[in-house]
Design a protein around this motif. Sequence first.
Motif, PDB file in Angstrom:
ATOM      1  N   LEU A 419      62.589  16.352  17.099  1.00 17.30           N
ATOM      2  CA  LEU A 419      61.298  15.755  17.451  1.00 17.30           C
ATOM      3  C   LEU A 419      60.739  16.453  18.685  1.00 17.30           C
ATOM      4  O   LEU A 419      61.483  16.714  19.644  1.00 17.30           O
ATOM      5  CB  LEU A 419      61.460  14.262  17.727  1.00 17.30           C
ATOM      6  CG  LEU A 419      61.972  13.411  16.561  1.00 17.30           C
ATOM      7  CD1 LEU A 419      62.144  11.963  16.989  1.00 17.30           C
ATOM      8  CD2 LEU A 419      61.005  13.489  15.375  1.00 17.30           C
ATOM      9  N   PRO A 420      59.463  16.778  18.710  1.00 12.50           N
ATOM     10  CA  PRO A 420      58.871  17.454  19.874  1.00 12.50           C
ATOM     11  C   PRO A 420      58.700  16.490  21.050  1.00 12.50           C
ATOM     12  O   PRO A 420      57.935  15.523  20.971  1.00 12.50           O
ATOM     13  CB  PRO A 420      57.515  17.939  19.346  1.00 12.50           C
ATOM     14  CG  PRO A 420      57.185  16.985  18.234  1.00 12.50           C
ATOM     15  CD  PRO A 420      58.494  16.579  17.619  1.00 12.50           C
ATOM     16  N   LEU A 421      59.419  16.731  22.129  1.00 14.17           N
ATOM     17  CA  LEU A 421      59.368  15.845  23.284  1.00 14.17           C
ATOM     18  C   LEU A 421      58.379  16.363  24.317  1.00 14.17           C
ATOM     19  O   LEU A 421      58.196  17.571  24.464  1.00 14.17           O
ATOM     20  CB  LEU A 421      60.758  15.707  23.918  1.00 14.17           C
ATOM     21  CG  LEU A 421      61.876  15.224  22.990  1.00 14.17           C
ATOM     22  CD1 LEU A 421      63.166  15.009  23.784  1.00 14.17           C
ATOM     23  CD2 LEU A 421      61.473  13.945  22.259  1.00 14.17           C
ATOM     24  N   THR A 422      57.760  15.423  25.017  1.00 13.35           N
ATOM     25  CA  THR A 422      56.791  15.749  26.058  1.00 13.35           C
ATOM     26  C   THR A 422      57.379  15.380  27.415  1.00 13.35           C
ATOM     27  O   THR A 422      57.989  14.309  27.560  1.00 13.35           O
ATOM     28  CB  THR A 422      55.485  14.977  25.843  1.00 13.35           C
ATOM     29  OG1 THR A 422      54.963  15.303  24.554  1.00 13.35           O
ATOM     30  CG2 THR A 422      54.458  15.332  26.909  1.00 13.35           C
ATOM     31  N   LEU A 423      57.182  16.240  28.411  1.00 13.39           N
ATOM     32  CA  LEU A 423      57.717  15.958  29.740  1.00 13.39           C
ATOM     33  C   LEU A 423      56.939  14.799  30.352  1.00 13.39           C
ATOM     34  O   LEU A 423      55.712  14.831  30.442  1.00 13.39           O
ATOM     35  CB  LEU A 423      57.605  17.193  30.628  1.00 13.39           C
ATOM     36  CG  LEU A 423      58.368  17.117  31.966  1.00 13.39           C
ATOM     37  CD1 LEU A 423      59.863  17.053  31.709  1.00 13.39           C
ATOM     38  CD2 LEU A 423      58.017  18.315  32.835  1.00 13.39           C
ATOM     39  N   PRO A 424      57.625  13.740  30.794  1.00 13.14           N
ATOM     40  CA  PRO A 424      56.927  12.560  31.332  1.00 13.14           C
ATOM     41  C   PRO A 424      56.468  12.777  32.782  1.00 13.14           C
ATOM     42  O   PRO A 424      57.013  13.617  33.503  1.00 13.14           O
ATOM     43  CB  PRO A 424      57.992  11.475  31.251  1.00 13.14           C
ATOM     44  CG  PRO A 424      59.284  12.221  31.434  1.00 13.14           C
ATOM     45  CD  PRO A 424      59.086  13.557  30.750  1.00 13.14           C
ATOM     46  N   THR A 425      55.483  12.007  33.185  1.00 15.62           N
ATOM     47  CA  THR A 425      55.029  12.023  34.583  1.00 15.62           C
ATOM     48  C   THR A 425      55.036  10.588  35.104  1.00 15.62           C
ATOM     49  O   THR A 425      55.105   9.625  34.331  1.00 15.62           O
ATOM     50  CB  THR A 425      53.611  12.612  34.693  1.00 15.62           C
ATOM     51  OG1 THR A 425      52.715  11.841  33.882  1.00 15.62           O
ATOM     52  CG2 THR A 425      53.605  14.067  34.229  1.00 15.62           C
ATOM     53  N   ASP A 426      54.946  10.474  36.430  1.00 17.90           N
ATOM     54  CA  ASP A 426      54.929   9.152  37.067  1.00 17.90           C
ATOM     55  C   ASP A 426      56.101   8.285  36.591  1.00 17.90           C
ATOM     56  O   ASP A 426      55.933   7.126  36.207  1.00 17.90           O
ATOM     57  CB  ASP A 426      53.614   8.419  36.784  1.00 17.90           C
ATOM     58  CG  ASP A 426      52.401   9.199  37.261  1.00 17.90           C
ATOM     59  OD1 ASP A 426      52.517   9.877  38.299  1.00 17.90           O
ATOM     60  OD2 ASP A 426      51.352   9.145  36.596  1.00 17.90           O
ATOM     61  N   VAL A 427      57.278   8.887  36.617  1.00 13.63           N
ATOM     62  CA  VAL A 427      58.474   8.196  36.108  1.00 13.63           C
ATOM     63  C   VAL A 427      58.961   7.178  37.132  1.00 13.63           C
ATOM     64  O   VAL A 427      59.121   7.484  38.304  1.00 13.63           O
ATOM     65  CB  VAL A 427      59.590   9.195  35.779  1.00 13.63           C
ATOM     66  CG1 VAL A 427      60.832   8.457  35.272  1.00 13.63           C
ATOM     67  CG2 VAL A 427      59.114  10.212  34.750  1.00 13.63           C
ATOM     68  N   VAL A 428      59.199   5.968  36.664  1.00 12.17           N
ATOM     69  CA  VAL A 428      59.754   4.905  37.514  1.00 12.17           C
ATOM     70  C   VAL A 428      60.940   4.292  36.768  1.00 12.17           C
ATOM     71  O   VAL A 428      60.780   3.833  35.629  1.00 12.17           O
ATOM     72  CB  VAL A 428      58.712   3.817  37.828  1.00 12.17           C
ATOM     73  CG1 VAL A 428      59.367   2.707  38.649  1.00 12.17           C
ATOM     74  CG2 VAL A 428      57.519   4.407  38.548  1.00 12.17           C
ATOM     75  N   GLU A 429      62.102   4.285  37.419  1.00 11.46           N
ATOM     76  CA  GLU A 429      63.291   3.696  36.797  1.00 11.46           C
ATOM     77  C   GLU A 429      63.766   2.519  37.622  1.00 11.46           C
ATOM     78  O   GLU A 429      63.995   2.637  38.824  1.00 11.46           O
ATOM     79  CB  GLU A 429      64.409   4.729  36.656  1.00 11.46           C
ATOM     80  CG  GLU A 429      65.646   4.167  35.965  1.00 11.46           C
ATOM     81  CD  GLU A 429      66.560   5.233  35.405  1.00 11.46           C
ATOM     82  OE1 GLU A 429      67.560   4.879  34.755  1.00 11.46           O
ATOM     83  OE2 GLU A 429      66.268   6.434  35.625  1.00 11.46           O
ATOM     84  N   GLU A 430      63.901   1.383  36.945  1.00  5.31           N
ATOM     85  CA  GLU A 430      64.389   0.170  37.591  1.00  5.31           C
ATOM     86  C   GLU A 430      65.803  -0.086  37.095  1.00  5.31           C
ATOM     87  O   GLU A 430      66.007  -0.313  35.900  1.00  5.31           O
ATOM     88  CB  GLU A 430      63.497  -1.019  37.239  1.00  5.31           C
ATOM     89  CG  GLU A 430      62.057  -0.884  37.687  1.00  5.31           C
ATOM     90  CD  GLU A 430      61.254  -2.103  37.277  1.00  5.31           C
ATOM     91  OE1 GLU A 430      61.697  -3.224  37.584  1.00  5.31           O
ATOM     92  OE2 GLU A 430      60.202  -1.919  36.635  1.00  5.31           O
ATOM     93  N   PRO A 431      66.796  -0.060  38.000  1.00  4.07           N
ATOM     94  CA  PRO A 431      68.183  -0.306  37.586  1.00  4.07           C
ATOM     95  C   PRO A 431      68.312  -1.637  36.859  1.00  4.07           C
ATOM     96  O   PRO A 431      67.822  -2.673  37.331  1.00  4.07           O
ATOM     97  CB  PRO A 431      68.943  -0.322  38.920  1.00  4.07           C
ATOM     98  CG  PRO A 431      68.101   0.502  39.848  1.00  4.07           C
ATOM     99  CD  PRO A 431      66.685   0.235  39.444  1.00  4.07           C
ATOM    100  N   GLY A 432      68.943  -1.586  35.702  1.00  6.59           N
ATOM    101  CA  GLY A 432      69.143  -2.795  34.917  1.00  6.59           C
ATOM    102  C   GLY A 432      67.957  -3.196  34.080  1.00  6.59           C
ATOM    103  O   GLY A 432      68.049  -4.158  33.305  1.00  6.59           O
ATOM    104  N   ARG A 433      66.821  -2.503  34.237  1.00  5.01           N
ATOM    105  CA  ARG A 433      65.618  -2.860  33.489  1.00  5.01           C
ATOM    106  C   ARG A 433      65.180  -1.771  32.530  1.00  5.01           C
ATOM    107  O   ARG A 433      64.812  -2.056  31.395  1.00  5.01           O
ATOM    108  CB  ARG A 433      64.474  -3.173  34.458  1.00  5.01           C
ATOM    109  CG  ARG A 433      64.697  -4.393  35.317  1.00  5.01           C
ATOM    110  CD  ARG A 433      64.615  -5.669  34.516  1.00  5.01           C
ATOM    111  NE  ARG A 433      63.303  -5.832  33.873  1.00  5.01           N
ATOM    112  CZ  ARG A 433      63.025  -6.801  33.015  1.00  5.01           C
ATOM    113  NH1 ARG A 433      63.961  -7.668  32.687  1.00  5.01           N
ATOM    114  NH2 ARG A 433      61.826  -6.904  32.482  1.00  5.01           N
ATOM    115  N   GLY A 434      65.182  -0.528  32.971  1.00  8.99           N
ATOM    116  CA  GLY A 434      64.760   0.558  32.114  1.00  8.99           C
ATOM    117  C   GLY A 434      63.862   1.540  32.826  1.00  8.99           C
ATOM    118  O   GLY A 434      63.817   1.597  34.064  1.00  8.99           O
ATOM    119  N   VAL A 435      63.104   2.303  32.057  1.00  6.09           N
ATOM    120  CA  VAL A 435      62.275   3.385  32.579  1.00  6.09           C
ATOM    121  C   VAL A 435      60.850   3.213  32.079  1.00  6.09           C
ATOM    122  O   VAL A 435      60.614   2.832  30.928  1.00  6.09           O
ATOM    123  CB  VAL A 435      62.822   4.759  32.121  1.00  6.09           C
ATOM    124  CG1 VAL A 435      61.942   5.891  32.648  1.00  6.09           C
ATOM    125  CG2 VAL A 435      64.255   4.946  32.581  1.00  6.09           C
TER     126      VAL A 435
END
Length: 823
Positions: A419-435
């Motif tokens: 599958l063609p993946l796109t590089l994400p921007t404005d990435v925020v990761e919350e531990p235990g919650r997700g991205v």
Amino acid sequence: MRPGGDAAGTRVGPARAGRRGMIPSTQGAPTARGGTDDMADDRGAPAGARPVWRLRGQGWRPWLEPGLLVLTLGAFLTGLLARALGAEAVADGGWIAGTVLAVLPALAWVVAALRRGRAGVDLLAVVALVGTLAVGEYLAGSLVAVMVATGRALDAAAERRASRDLRALLEHAPRSARRRLGDVVETVPLEAVAAGDLLVVGPGEVVAVDGRVEGGSAALDESVLTGEPLLVERSDGDPVRSGVVNGGPAFELRATATAEESTYAGLVKLAQEAGAENAPVVRLADRYAAWFLPLSLAVAGAAWAVSGSAVRAVAVLVVATPCPLLLAAPVAIVSGLSRASRIGVVIRSGGALENLGRARTLVMDKTGTLTVGRPTVVEVATAPAGDAGEVLRLAASTEQLSPHVLAEAIVTEARARRLPLTLPTDVVEEPGRGVSATVEGRRIEVGKRTAPRDHDWARVVLDRARLDGAAVSWVTVDGELVGAVLLRDPLRRDAPRTIRRLRSAGLQRLVMLTGDRVEPAREVATVLGLDDVYAEQTPADKVAAVRGEDAREVTVMVGDGINDAPALAAATVGVAMGARGATASSEAADIVLTVDRIDRLADAMEIARRARRIAVQSATVGMALSLVAMGVAALGWLPPAAGALLQEGIDVAVILNALRALRDPGGDVTLTADTDTLVRRFATEHDELADTFPLLRRAAGLLAEKPGPEALDAVRRAHVFLVDRLLPHELAEETQLYPALAEPLGSTEATAPMSRTHAEIQRLAARLGTHLELADAAGELDPDQVEDVLATLYGLYAVLRLHFVQEEENYFALATDRTGGPG
């Protein structure tokens, strides 16, 4: 109380689950490796490990046996030539010299055996050699000398041949690496490489340390570690183990470990320890010697006493020299070790091989042994009219920069489907919650969340996850819930086939030990048909359970985690799944599977049983022939010289028989490169098609709840999937895959049941199409049709699920590196 105890764990049968004194479980907590605690990554270099790269020189030792054979044979031939020329004194002198040459090392072998506490049947050879000199049978003495030297030379040659695969691990070890610093590439000693260094691996070079492919791809020959002859493709970021060979153009590798912490150092250490020392079957030969030695002396003494001829006694001793006892058994055992090493099984000792060959009980860990041992995407669910591929692509694009184990599984699945993946921007990761991240202008969220109960499809997903013990990563686009990715630790595709092979190899009791919860343990046990299950086991519980099984029968324990190490050490034979590097479990184990395939255990079991059988056969037949010859010699019908020639023939025959343990007995299904590629292609298609199965179940659910336009549209989408994607796949299997499998499987009958299932799938799909034609003609689905449409949808779902699993177990498991798959 059974091992593990009511207060410590839970034991369930394969078709039952009894919660007896269960303690609260911590399963499900995220770990560094991901998934559940039972799937935690516990691998690491053993304390105090050092790189073991260089072979020690053996000096003159390898030349002793060949040199002795040359000298004794030369003395024998010199005596024959002198006798032919009428020089009797010269002939006797040559034969005496040959006899004396054999007596000296034989005495040394006897002394060495006595120091090890062994009776040393070489003592008979010494007595026979000295006896021939005492009675003047110099020709017989020379023949015995040649016999002893030949037996030792054959033994040495056989051991060198049998252990060449083990030595190859040592000789293959790299000693330096090429490190890149900016635009400069320099060759550095192996011990100078540190984690994080960028290395350059040229064509044909051995990868020096564990690492990951950097900025490109690599074609690798992993046969030294796995036994698989086909090149394996590794992409940017994929892990690479030390010891593999670059089979393509140069590539760059980012080191993730030092040499002493890498895979190959652990394997070399295991290989150096592998040998045939103190195998129980060899000790059996020593026990034979305890009665064979006095029996031989008694027969020789009786022959002398009855006939009054010392020559008869010497003749008895000449044919009593039991070289088969000392040589044939070790040769067979070492040959078995070599045969096992070729398929990626490192066995530390002949004792472990012999014990494996007589085991009756197998105890197995679940996670990483019977299951893949890491989270894998098993299904992508979507909102009505959603696209599973698009949901997975967006989720994987968002998760690309996350180190979480579930994120890695999602990204890996998307890449496997290209599958063609796109590089994400404005990435925020919350531990235990997700991205959450911005992908192609849309805000995507992936991870844990409270699913709205007013979404019927989401409620179905939650119920499915609860029933299957799966984790759920929800996917939203701009705040709208569009899908969910279900992940679990799936059963290895080769596990059911391996269990059947292990039972046919002679194992009578198969038990699973796991720290996991009762429900997933019971499901795995039911599918595999295991005899007993112990769930929610601590390491101490596992040790107790193994000791309980070991007290009844010779027990083999298989595991892959650090929590399995104590149980591996407690078993008669511990087997570690050590394909991912040197671990505490592989240090505690007697046998290490260097390839991540549980079916190699069945191969090793068959090799062990065959090697042990050949060892006992060779020693027993050789001794029986020697006993017959002793009786003939005692009656005076076999003079010493003829007896020596006869014994030489016996020795050669039994040693050659022992070498049969080196050969592949056949019976394994081996795919050609083209067929292997074809199988892998259809296996990939299975992974893609499995995600569309919920279309059938969702359509049936809507139809059962409220027949109407929405339900009819769902049924129509399911039929389009069947006609456009599934049936062409089944037709391609029928016309391409099954004919290719006919030869390796032995006949077309092997795939006949699957062909019958294809016909049933086509029949049900056509039946569904007929219902849709009737509904289109009437403008709606007639109430009288609903029951039959539901039966058709549920039937298709059940048949397809079972059919896919059967193909994956029976056919796709034969392909290289296919261990997991949809659960």
